[in-house]
Every structure is written in C-alpha cells, then in structure tokens.
Scaffold this active site. Structure first.
Site, PDB file in Angstrom:
ATOM      1  CG  HIS A 213      -0.457   0.313   2.517  1.00 44.53           C
ATOM      2  ND1 HIS A 213      -0.623   1.546   3.105  1.00 44.53           N
ATOM      3  CD2 HIS A 213       0.234  -0.433   3.405  1.00 44.53           C
ATOM      4  CE1 HIS A 213      -0.060   1.528   4.309  1.00 44.53           C
ATOM      5  NE2 HIS A 213       0.474   0.344   4.516  1.00 44.53           N
ATOM      6  CB  CYS A 336       3.496   4.783  12.770  1.00 42.54           C
ATOM      7  SG  CYS A 336       2.950   3.576  11.601  1.00 42.54           S
TER       8      CYS A 336
HETATM    9  N1  PLP Z   1       8.332   0.762   7.463  1.00 38.25           N
HETATM   10  C1  PLP Z   1       8.186   2.021   7.035  1.00 38.25           C
HETATM   11  C2  PLP Z   1       9.407   2.827   6.712  1.00 38.25           C
HETATM   12  C3  PLP Z   1       6.923   2.583   6.910  1.00 38.25           C
HETATM   13  O1  PLP Z   1       6.788   3.837   6.482  1.00 38.25           O
HETATM   14  C4  PLP Z   1       5.795   1.781   7.242  1.00 38.25           C
HETATM   15  C5  PLP Z   1       4.444   2.367   7.228  1.00 38.25           C
HETATM   16  O2  PLP Z   1       4.137   3.334   7.856  1.00 38.25           O
HETATM   17  C6  PLP Z   1       5.996   0.469   7.672  1.00 38.25           C
HETATM   18  C7  PLP Z   1       7.286  -0.012   7.775  1.00 38.25           C
HETATM   19  C8  PLP Z   1       4.838  -0.436   8.020  1.00 38.25           C
HETATM   20  O3  PLP Z   1       4.165  -0.838   6.854  1.00 38.25           O
HETATM   21  P1  PLP Z   1       2.747  -1.583   6.909  1.00 38.25           P
HETATM   22  O4  PLP Z   1       1.709  -0.511   6.988  1.00 38.25           O
HETATM   23  O5  PLP Z   1       2.674  -2.353   5.625  1.00 38.25           O
HETATM   24  O6  PLP Z   1       2.761  -2.473   8.079  1.00 38.25           O
END
Ligand code: PLP
Length: 395
Positions: A213, A336
């Site tokens: 995504h 996040c």
């Molecule tokens: N790693 C990074 C650098 C991200 O930006 C994100 C998403 O915010 C993730 C990991 C986590 O991805 P997912 O939403 O597929 O768990």
C-alpha cells in the site's frame, strides 16, 4: 488534494484491476484439485513479477500482511529462531553455526516503530541493541556504526529511506562493512520501492521488507525478501505456506495488486524525475514565500516525493487542520507517530526540540501531481501560515 503518500497511496488502476481479477480466482492456492491450479499459477506469476521488481529469486520472497509483519519476521525470526532452536538450525549450514555465537543487533535511531519496538523487545530478552544516532541533517553517525559493529553482531537493520524526512542512507557501504564482520543485513525498504530502483542482489542484502500500500497497491499485503540460506524461524506456525516460514492462506488480491505495480516498474521510475522536479519547485516556493520556513535535511540525498517543512512559530497540528478544511491532506510526522506524546521520534532523534518538531509538516507527493497543484498548495499553505500567525499576534 492528497499529499500524504508516505502514509498510504491511492491504488493505481492496474492494481485494482488485477485485485478484481484475483477475487474471481477464489480457490485456495494450496489445494490440489484442478480448480485450485488457477489460484496457484496466479500466485506463482505474481511471485515472479515481484521477484523481478527487486531482482531476487521468486522463492526468496515470503508474503506477509504488510511491512510491520515483515520487519517483525526478519528480526524476531532471526534472533528468536537462532536461540530457541540452536540444534535445529545448526544442522542446516555452517553459517547458522557461526551466527549462533552472535547476540547483538544494530539499528538506526530513526527506524519505523515496527523495528524500534522489536529492538526493545529483543533488548528486554537480553540481546544487546545499538541505536546509531543521526545528525540534525539526518546523516547516520558512521563512526558510531563502525565502533558498534563487531564479531558479536548478528544483524544490522537500517532503513533505505526515512518515511518522515525522505533521507536516504548509504546502504551499499554499510552492507559491505557489516558483511566484513560476518553480520547479516536487513533493510526496511518500504519507502524506496517504486520511488527508486531496488536491486537486492546488487546491494547484497540478506533480508528486506516491502509493503504494497506504500507503492500504489492494496493494504494488508507485504513481503520479506530472505536470501537463500539465511536461517529464519516462522512467527506464524501452522500450514506449510511460504516454505513453512509464514503459515496462512495467501492474500491473493493484495498480492495481485502488488504484482501489478511490479509490472509497471518502468512507468513509476520514469515518473520520479517529474515528481522530483515538482518537489524542488515546491520547496523553493515555500522557502521564498513563507518567512521563517526551512526544509528539513535540505542538503541530503532524499526520496523524490518527500519534504518535511519546519515553519517557525506555527503548530503543525493547526496547519494540518487549516489545510484539511481547504481540502489538502498532509501530515505531521508519520501516520504511526500520530498521537505519540512528544511528537515525532524521528525528529527528536535528529535533535529537534519538542517545539521545533511540533512545527513540522510532512508533504509526500503522488505520481499524479501537476505543477498547477503545487502552486495551489503553496498558496493555501502560505495563507494558512499567515492566518495562524496573525491570530497569535492579536491574542
Ligand atoms: N516501514 C516504514 C518505513 C513505513 O513507512 C511503514 C508504514 O508506515 C511500515 C514499515 C509499516 O508498513 P505496513 O503498513 O505495511 O505495516
């Protein structure tokens, strides 16, 4: 106007088309009767497309629910796996035996929470964790990295590109150094895929995480690249899917959407030149038109679509709401870190004060952006800043 592509992207029409096609292929890829062979071939074709996207072997890919799971699998799968099943793994190869003697992890101080939290978990379990500091410009402290690296290092996990600032880390050099000490190297490459070419073989990576995504595919689908021979224990036990490294029936529509993006690799790589030029133009306009504004990590090599802007004396939250009312979606830090006390952990690791960090805005552009959109956005941003500043002076 959607300007928050590092949080998630608007799916590409071909990703939606392939996902729809996969919805009709509803057999279980693991079933053996003829009807299921269509699902099995669909899964295999998708695996092949995605392996070409990153230059790996198809069987080196492990499909997951997203990059958070892929990051967890890489770190826990290696550390927990090596300690909890020493005898089991040592039978596999000599490399596993050497790795079993190691118990240290190195990460950067600006990793995604799905790396940070696992590092904290491993540290509580007794493993030694080093967090490499970064400068105010976002550069990794390479001296610290060299000093932390030793024959005790099992794994180095450093992201390819930061999700908040867009800063790129010098992976090739870091991987060579880690390998010279016999350590394995994992990289969270989530923000890199589709914004720059990714070649895991050329980089000589051992493990790498990706998410559909974040590059115009569907949510709920990611993958971990795991180089042949790297010992890894499954986090999810059950069936023998993904060569027993991730049990559970595969999410075919999500995987199909991801594979559709892989097929459009050249299109996306080509688009990045335009996005980079538009981003540069946007940053110049902001710096010229908005007093006391600065671009974070301005001089660093960064992702083509990402700008983090600090506007002195203006709360990022107020700007976000103001811009939202005008129809522009931007973010303060990453999705996040929203709601986190003290604001962005990335900016705080870079040495920004809480007040500075709370005056930052992240803008991450979509490949469909046009020059007139950029002009419209900068105009709206300027008037929002003026409005907030004027309210402050009249209070
Ligand atoms: N790693 C990074 C650098 C991200 O930006 C994100 C998403 O915010 C993730 C990991 C986590 O991805 P997912 O939403 O597929 O768990």
């Amino acid at each position: 106007m959607y300007l928050d592509c590092n949080a998630t992207t608007v799916p590409h029409p071909k990703a939606l088309k392939e996902a729809k096609r996969a919805f009709k292929v509803w057999g279980n890829p693991s079933s053996v009767y003829q009807f299921a062979t269509e699902a099995k071939s669909f899964l295999w074709e998708s695996r092949q497309n995605l392996s070409q996207f990153i230059n790996s072997h198809p069987l080196e890919l492990i499909f997951t629910s997203g990059a958070s799971e892929a990051n967890n699998l890489a770190l826990k799968g290696l550390f927990d796996g090596l300690t909890s099943s020493k005898n089991h793994l040592s039978k596999k190869n000599e490399q596993s035996e050497d790795l079993q003697e190691r118990d240290e992890l190195i990460i950067s101080a600006v990793e995604h929470p799905s790396i940070m939290a696992v590092a904290d978990y491993l540290s509580k379990k007794g493993f030694k964790v080093y967090k490499i500091p970064v400068s105010r410009e976002g550069e990794l402290d390479e001296d610290f990295f060299n000093k932390s690296l030793s024959e005790k290092t099992l794994l180095v996990s450093i992201m390819a590109a930061n999700n908040e600032t867009g800063v790129l880390f010098p992976l090739k050099k870091l991987i060579e150094r880690a390998h010279s000490k016999g350590a394995l190297f994992h990289s969270d490459m989530v923000q890199m895929l589709s914004k720059s070419s990714v070649d895991v073989r050329d980089l000589n990576l051992d493990l790498a995480s990706f998410s559909a995504h974040k590059c115009y595919g569907l949510k709920g689908c990611g993958m971990l690249y795991c180089k042949k021979g790297v010992p890894l224990e499954s986090l999810i036990h059950g069936g023998s899917q993904e060569r027993s490294r991730r049990a559970g029936t595969e999410n075919l529509p999500g995987i199909a959407s991801f594979a559709a993006i892989a097929s459009e690799k050249d299109f996306f790589l080509q688009k990045n030149k335009t996005i980079q030029a538009l981003k540069n133009n946007m940053e110049t306009q902001i710096l010229n038109d908005i007093p006391r504004s600065q671009v974070i990590s301005y001089k660093q090599a960064r992702l083509p679509n990402t700008s983090s802007i600090l506007i002195d004396g203006v709360k990022g939250e107020s700007l976000l709401i103001n811009l939202d009312l005008k129809g522009f979606s931007v973010s303060v830090g990453s999705a996040c870190s929203s709601g986190r006390q003290g604001g962005s952990s990335v900016l705080s690791a870079m040495g920004f004060t809480e007040t500075e960090a709370s005056s930052c805005l992240r803008i991450s552009l979509d490949y469909r952006i046009r020059k007139k959109d950029i002009n419209k956005f900068v105009k709206a941003l300027k008037s929002s800043v003026e409005k907030i500043r004027s309210l402050k002076t009249t209070q």
